[in-house]
Write an enzyme that holds these catalytic residues in place. Structure first.
Site, PDB file in Angstrom:
ATOM      1  N   SER A  63       0.851  -1.185   0.000  1.00  0.00           N
ATOM      2  CA  SER A  63       0.000   0.000   0.000  1.00  0.00           C
ATOM      3  C   SER A  63       0.888   1.236   0.000  1.00  0.00           C
ATOM      4  CB  SER A  63      -0.886  -0.029   1.234  1.00  0.00           C
ATOM      5  OG  SER A  63      -1.398   1.259   1.423  1.00  0.00           O
TER       6      SER A  63
ATOM      7  N   GLY B 199      -0.499   4.374   0.467  1.00  0.00           N
ATOM      8  CA  GLY B 199      -1.368   5.432   0.985  1.00  0.00           C
ATOM      9  C   GLY B 199      -2.175   6.079  -0.133  1.00  0.00           C
TER      10      GLY B 199
ATOM     11  N   GLU C 223      -1.303   7.238  -2.777  1.00  0.00           N
ATOM     12  CA  GLU C 223      -0.820   6.931  -4.137  1.00  0.00           C
ATOM     13  C   GLU C 223      -1.278   5.560  -4.627  1.00  0.00           C
ATOM     14  OE1 GLU C 223       3.364   7.814  -4.893  1.00  0.00           O
ATOM     15  OE2 GLU C 223       3.236   9.050  -3.098  1.00  0.00           O
ATOM     16  N   GLY C 224      -2.073   4.863  -3.840  1.00  0.00           N
ATOM     17  CA  GLY C 224      -2.653   3.608  -4.304  1.00  0.00           C
ATOM     18  C   GLY C 224      -1.854   2.376  -3.908  1.00  0.00           C
TER      19      GLY C 224
ATOM     20  N   GLY D  94      -6.715   0.042   5.325  1.00  0.00           N
ATOM     21  CA  GLY D  94      -6.051  -1.212   4.942  1.00  0.00           C
ATOM     22  C   GLY D  94      -7.010  -2.396   5.063  1.00  0.00           C
ATOM     23  N   ASP D  95      -7.880  -2.354   6.069  1.00  0.00           N
ATOM     24  CA  ASP D  95      -8.847  -3.441   6.261  1.00  0.00           C
ATOM     25  C   ASP D  95      -9.830  -3.482   5.087  1.00  0.00           C
ATOM     26  OD1 ASP D  95      -7.566  -3.690   8.702  1.00  0.00           O
ATOM     27  OD2 ASP D  95      -9.041  -2.484   9.765  1.00  0.00           O
TER      28      ASP D  95
END
Ligand SMILES: O=P(O)(O)OC[C@H]1O[C@](O)(CO)[C@@H](O)[C@H]1O
Length: 309
Positions: A221, A223, A225-226, A252-253
């Site tokens: 990940s 953030g 930025e995908g 994230g979940d």
């Protein structure tokens, strides 16, 4: 059925304040209590997306009873099958002031007998599951290879398994061969200390070092930025059309939930990653972890740019 596992469940408290200032007292304008821990957030997002889930894990004490009570309001498609332990389930506190600051209590001490009984319970649940999602930290008392045990059982049952944890618990589970891991920047830096993780090539180098340990897919990940995914079918980058502001706790979940759902429906990687990026952003747009702003999800998913690297 998608099975989610939360070994270190939590009573998640969200406090909303105007601005968080260290060393000051704060008037809290809103308090929200939720059944939390990463696997429960995954289950709740899946349920928002219309999937049938069974959420399992460990609950104990007064906080555990409160979590169970809060779960009582879940829709019928989100079933719960938690095992009871003697220790007290933890609380977590997230202070939201436009951004989010988290305080995670360590959680209960789980006995050997409680653990071995849970492994039997989980193995029985695997027989009705297509995908298993194992998420979050390990409470004290569990062996460091607890996730390795759960991954091995899932693989033996022919169930695809996503592992979202960190530190020694992740390292110990890698040789068991989870189908997907979602390492944080620290883990990537650990396996490839010389890689420049601010670049796509650097992330790919680190992800490939991690895959070398026996993992199917590495989902990194980045953030706002995908995502970058190194999968058995190639490497992909997925970028959202624009940044979304809000509470990033639980993003994230939501990402993991979207991948599990895509696997359940055999969606090819580009579609799966598009949904994962849109679900993460939609979780940021929702005020509490484990919630999803459906409008953001639906409006963003077609704008996510997925490229094969
Ligand atoms: O299991 P941990 O890694 O300690 O994380 C738990 C926490 O993470 C969150 O699931 C957000 O991802 C919170 O709801 C909170 O319960």
């Amino acid at each position: 059925m998608i099975l989610t596992v939360t070994l270190n469940a939590a009573l998640d408290l969200t406090y909303v304040v105007d601005a968080l200032v260290p060393h000051r007292a704060h008037r809290v304008s809103t308090v929200v209590e939720k059944a939390g821990g990463k696997g429960l957030n995954v289950a709740r997002v899946l349920s928002h997306l219309g999937e049938k889930t069974v959420a399992t894990g460990l609950l104990g004490g007064r906080n555990g009873s409160r979590v169970a009570e809060l779960l009582g309001d879940s829709p019928a498609r989100m079933r719960t099958a938690f095992a009871t332990i003697a220790g007290e389930t933890r609380r977590t506190v997230v202070v939201v002031d436009g951004d989010a600051t988290g305080f995670w209590e360590p959680g209960p001490v789980v006995t050997e007998a409680e653990w071995s009984s849970f492994v039997g319970h989980y193995t029985a649940l695997l027989t009705i599951s297509r995908v298993a999602v194992l998420s979050g930290s390990l409470p004290a008392g569990l062996p460091v290879d607890a996730y390795a045990v759960l991954v091995t059982a899932a693989r033996a049952a022919g169930v695809r398994v996503v592992l979202d944890t960190s530190g020694p618990a992740l390292a110990a589970a890698l040789p068991a061969g989870p189908d997907l891991v979602k390492p944080n920047a620290e883990e990537l830096a650990e396996v490839a200390p010389d890689a420049d993780l601010s670049t796509v090539d650097g992330v790919l180098a680190a992800a490939s070092a991690l895959r070398g340990h026996g993992v199917g897919t590495v989902l990194a990940s980045r953030g706002p930025e995908g995502l970058i995914a190194l999968t058995p079918d190639g490497a992909f980058r997925a970028v959202p059309p624009h940044a979304v502001s809000g509470n990033p706790t639980g993003a994230g979940d939501a990402c993991v939930a979207a991948i599990a759902r895509a696997w359940r429906h055999r969606t090819p990687w580009p579609g799966a990653l598009r949904d994962a990026v849109a679900a993460s952003a939609a979780a940021v747009a929702a005020p509490q972890a484990g919630d999803l702003d459906t409008r953001t999800f639906l409006s963003l998913r077609h704008g996510v740019a997925v490229t094969e690297l």
